[in-house]
Design a protein around this motif. Sequence first.
Motif, short mmCIF file in Angstrom:
data_model
loop_
_atom_site.label_atom_id
_atom_site.label_comp_id
_atom_site.label_asym_id
_atom_site.label_seq_id
_atom_site.Cartn_x
_atom_site.Cartn_y
_atom_site.Cartn_z
N TYR A 54 -16.30 10.66 0.36
CA TYR A 54 -16.89 9.97 0.35
C TYR A 54 -17.29 9.87 1.76
N HIS A 55 -18.87 9.65 2.66
CA HIS A 55 -18.80 9.20 4.08
C HIS A 55 -19.35 7.60 3.62
N TYR A 56 -18.12 7.24 4.33
CA TYR A 56 -18.62 5.66 4.65
C TYR A 56 -18.33 4.85 6.41
N SER A 57 -20.21 3.54 6.03
CA SER A 57 -20.07 3.48 7.57
C SER A 57 -20.03 1.68 7.47
N THR A 58 -19.24 1.46 8.63
CA THR A 58 -19.54 0.27 8.30
C THR A 58 -19.40 -0.34 10.19
N LYS A 66 -20.53 11.58 -16.94
CA LYS A 66 -20.47 10.44 -18.58
C LYS A 66 -20.35 9.05 -18.10
N THR A 67 -19.76 9.00 -17.01
CA THR A 67 -19.30 7.16 -15.86
C THR A 67 -20.39 6.94 -15.18
N GLY A 68 -21.10 7.66 -14.79
CA GLY A 68 -22.41 7.72 -14.05
C GLY A 68 -21.55 7.00 -12.69
N ILE A 69 -20.69 6.28 -12.53
CA ILE A 69 -19.92 5.89 -11.42
C ILE A 69 -18.90 6.09 -10.77
N VAL A 70 -18.15 6.39 -9.81
CA VAL A 70 -16.94 6.39 -9.43
C VAL A 70 -16.72 5.08 -8.31
N ASP A 71 -15.63 4.25 -8.77
CA ASP A 71 -15.39 3.37 -7.66
C ASP A 71 -13.70 4.07 -6.80
N ILE A 72 -14.54 3.17 -5.75
CA ILE A 72 -13.85 3.34 -3.94
C ILE A 72 -13.00 1.95 -3.46
N TYR A 73 -11.78 1.92 -3.85
CA TYR A 73 -11.34 0.60 -3.26
C TYR A 73 -10.22 1.18 -2.36
N PHE A 74 -10.54 0.36 -0.98
CA PHE A 74 -10.17 0.27 0.01
C PHE A 74 -9.36 -1.08 0.53
N GLU A 75 -8.79 -1.13 1.97
CA GLU A 75 -9.25 -2.49 2.70
C GLU A 75 -9.48 -2.66 3.81
N GLU A 76 -10.00 -3.54 3.90
CA GLU A 76 -11.05 -3.98 4.78
C GLU A 76 -10.63 -3.89 6.53
N LYS A 77 -9.75 -4.00 7.17
CA LYS A 77 -8.59 -4.66 8.22
C LYS A 77 -8.99 -3.36 8.22
N ASN A 78 -8.66 -2.03 6.91
CA ASN A 78 -8.07 -0.85 6.98
C ASN A 78 -8.63 0.31 6.51
N PRO A 79 -10.23 0.34 6.74
CA PRO A 79 -10.33 1.50 5.68
C PRO A 79 -10.05 2.67 5.24
N PHE A 96 0.93 -1.22 0.41
CA PHE A 96 0.11 -0.49 -0.05
C PHE A 96 0.65 1.36 -0.07
N ASN A 97 2.05 0.78 -0.40
CA ASN A 97 2.85 2.06 -0.49
C ASN A 97 2.51 3.54 -1.53
N TYR A 98 1.73 2.63 -2.76
CA TYR A 98 1.51 3.01 -3.72
C TYR A 98 0.40 4.30 -2.86
N LEU A 99 -0.78 4.17 -2.28
CA LEU A 99 -1.39 4.82 -1.85
C LEU A 99 -0.67 6.28 -1.42
N ARG A 100 0.04 5.75 -0.41
CA ARG A 100 0.86 6.99 0.29
C ARG A 100 1.41 8.14 -0.60
N LYS A 126 -17.59 5.36 11.32
CA LYS A 126 -17.59 6.02 9.74
C LYS A 126 -15.88 6.32 9.02
N TYR A 127 -16.12 6.37 8.07
CA TYR A 127 -15.36 6.88 7.84
C TYR A 127 -15.38 7.52 6.69
N ARG A 128 -13.86 8.68 6.59
CA ARG A 128 -14.48 9.79 5.64
C ARG A 128 -13.30 9.28 4.05
N PHE A 129 -13.45 8.78 3.06
CA PHE A 129 -12.82 8.67 2.50
C PHE A 129 -12.08 9.88 0.84
#
Length: 132
Positions: free
Chosen positions: A78-82, A107-120, A1-5, A86-89
Amino acid sequence: FNYLRRRNHSRKKYRLPDELKSRCKKISVTQAGIEILTNEYYEEDTEEGYDKVKAIDALYDPNRNYAAVKKFASVMLYHYSTMGKKYRFKSETIDLSPDEIREKIQKTGIVDIYFEEKNPQLHYFDLSFFVY
Protein backbone atom coordinates in the motif's frame (compact mmCIF):
# COMPACT_ATOMS: atom_id res chain seq x y z
CA PHE A 1 7.67 -2.16 18.34
CA ASN A 2 9.93 -5.15 18.57
CA TYR A 3 6.90 -7.19 17.61
CA LEU A 4 6.83 -5.46 14.22
CA ARG A 5 10.44 -6.37 13.51
CA ARG A 6 10.11 -10.07 14.28
CA ARG A 7 9.00 -12.42 11.55
CA ASN A 8 7.19 -15.51 12.74
CA HIS A 9 6.25 -18.10 10.13
CA SER A 10 3.37 -19.64 12.04
CA ARG A 11 -0.31 -18.73 11.73
CA LYS A 12 0.07 -16.61 14.88
CA LYS A 13 1.75 -13.89 12.79
CA TYR A 14 -1.66 -12.85 11.46
CA ARG A 15 -2.89 -11.75 14.87
CA LEU A 16 -2.34 -8.14 15.87
CA PRO A 17 -1.63 -7.44 19.56
CA ASP A 18 -4.19 -5.15 21.20
CA GLU A 19 -1.43 -2.88 22.54
CA LEU A 20 -0.46 -1.92 18.99
CA LYS A 21 -4.05 -1.17 18.06
CA SER A 22 -4.31 1.39 20.86
CA ARG A 23 -0.93 3.11 20.22
CA CYS A 24 -0.86 3.34 16.43
CA LYS A 25 -2.74 5.31 13.83
CA LYS A 26 -5.11 3.17 11.79
CA ILE A 27 -6.03 3.46 8.15
CA SER A 28 -8.58 1.24 6.44
CA VAL A 29 -7.90 0.37 2.83
CA THR A 30 -10.17 -1.27 0.26
CA GLN A 31 -9.02 -3.97 -2.10
CA ALA A 32 -8.62 -1.41 -4.90
CA GLY A 33 -5.87 0.38 -2.97
CA ILE A 34 -3.80 -2.75 -2.35
CA GLU A 35 -1.29 -4.29 -4.71
CA ILE A 36 -0.45 -7.99 -4.31
CA LEU A 37 2.98 -9.30 -5.28
CA THR A 38 3.55 -13.05 -5.45
CA ASN A 39 6.39 -15.49 -5.89
CA GLU A 40 5.29 -18.97 -6.99
CA TYR A 41 7.53 -21.98 -6.56
CA TYR A 42 7.36 -25.75 -6.32
CA GLU A 43 8.48 -27.70 -3.29
CA GLU A 44 9.00 -31.42 -3.02
CA ASP A 45 6.31 -33.14 -0.99
CA THR A 46 8.18 -34.79 1.89
CA GLU A 47 5.27 -35.79 4.11
CA GLU A 48 5.63 -39.49 3.38
CA GLY A 49 9.30 -39.56 4.30
CA TYR A 50 12.16 -41.21 2.48
CA ASP A 51 13.17 -44.83 3.00
CA LYS A 52 15.45 -47.40 1.30
CA VAL A 53 12.72 -48.79 -0.95
CA LYS A 54 11.94 -45.32 -2.30
CA ALA A 55 15.65 -44.68 -2.80
CA ILE A 56 16.02 -47.87 -4.85
CA ASP A 57 12.87 -47.06 -6.86
CA ALA A 58 14.26 -43.60 -7.56
CA LEU A 59 17.40 -45.16 -9.06
CA TYR A 60 15.23 -47.13 -11.47
CA ASP A 61 12.79 -44.33 -12.31
CA PRO A 62 13.77 -40.90 -10.89
CA ASN A 63 10.28 -39.44 -11.41
CA ARG A 64 8.37 -42.24 -9.72
CA ASN A 65 8.43 -40.95 -6.13
CA TYR A 66 8.67 -37.27 -6.81
CA ALA A 67 5.68 -35.08 -6.03
CA ALA A 68 5.84 -31.31 -6.27
CA VAL A 69 3.51 -28.98 -4.41
CA LYS A 70 2.88 -25.46 -5.67
CA LYS A 71 3.63 -22.88 -2.98
CA PHE A 72 3.04 -19.14 -2.79
CA ALA A 73 4.84 -16.32 -1.01
CA SER A 74 2.73 -13.17 -1.34
CA VAL A 75 2.84 -9.69 0.15
CA MET A 76 0.38 -6.83 0.08
CA LEU A 77 1.63 -3.32 -0.75
CA TYR A 78 0.00 0.00 0.00
CA HIS A 79 1.40 3.42 -0.95
CA TYR A 80 0.73 6.08 1.69
CA SER A 81 1.39 9.83 1.39
CA THR A 82 1.53 12.30 4.24
CA MET A 83 3.01 15.80 4.50
CA GLY A 84 4.62 15.54 1.08
CA LYS A 85 6.35 12.25 1.82
CA LYS A 86 5.51 8.91 0.29
CA TYR A 87 5.76 5.60 2.14
CA ARG A 88 5.43 2.04 0.91
CA PHE A 89 3.76 -0.23 3.43
CA LYS A 90 4.46 -3.92 2.94
CA SER A 91 2.71 -6.76 4.77
CA GLU A 92 4.33 -9.84 6.15
CA THR A 93 4.66 -12.80 3.82
CA ILE A 94 1.35 -14.57 3.26
CA ASP A 95 1.40 -18.20 2.13
CA LEU A 96 -1.70 -17.91 -0.06
CA SER A 97 -2.24 -17.32 -3.78
CA PRO A 98 -3.27 -13.83 -4.94
CA ASP A 99 -6.77 -15.13 -5.74
CA GLU A 100 -7.19 -16.51 -2.21
CA ILE A 101 -5.99 -13.21 -0.74
CA ARG A 102 -8.42 -11.19 -2.87
CA GLU A 103 -11.26 -13.52 -1.91
CA LYS A 104 -10.57 -13.07 1.81
CA ILE A 105 -10.28 -9.29 1.42
CA GLN A 106 -13.60 -9.23 -0.45
CA LYS A 107 -15.29 -10.99 2.46
CA THR A 108 -14.13 -8.35 4.96
CA GLY A 109 -14.24 -5.40 2.57
CA ILE A 110 -11.21 -3.63 4.04
CA VAL A 111 -7.70 -4.20 5.35
CA ASP A 112 -6.58 -2.23 8.40
CA ILE A 113 -3.02 -0.93 8.49
CA TYR A 114 -1.54 0.34 11.76
CA PHE A 115 1.52 2.58 11.82
CA GLU A 116 3.39 4.93 14.11
CA GLU A 117 2.74 8.54 13.08
CA LYS A 118 6.23 9.74 13.98
CA ASN A 119 7.85 6.88 12.06
CA PRO A 120 5.59 5.39 9.36
CA GLN A 121 8.33 2.89 8.52
CA LEU A 122 7.00 0.98 11.55
CA HIS A 123 3.75 -0.41 10.23
CA TYR A 124 1.65 -3.53 10.51
CA PHE A 125 -1.11 -4.97 8.33
CA ASP A 126 -3.90 -6.47 10.42
CA LEU A 127 -4.20 -9.89 8.77
CA SER A 128 -6.35 -11.45 11.48
CA PHE A 129 -9.04 -12.20 8.87
CA PHE A 130 -6.65 -14.78 7.36
CA VAL A 131 -6.84 -16.96 10.47
CA TYR A 132 -9.12 -19.91 9.86
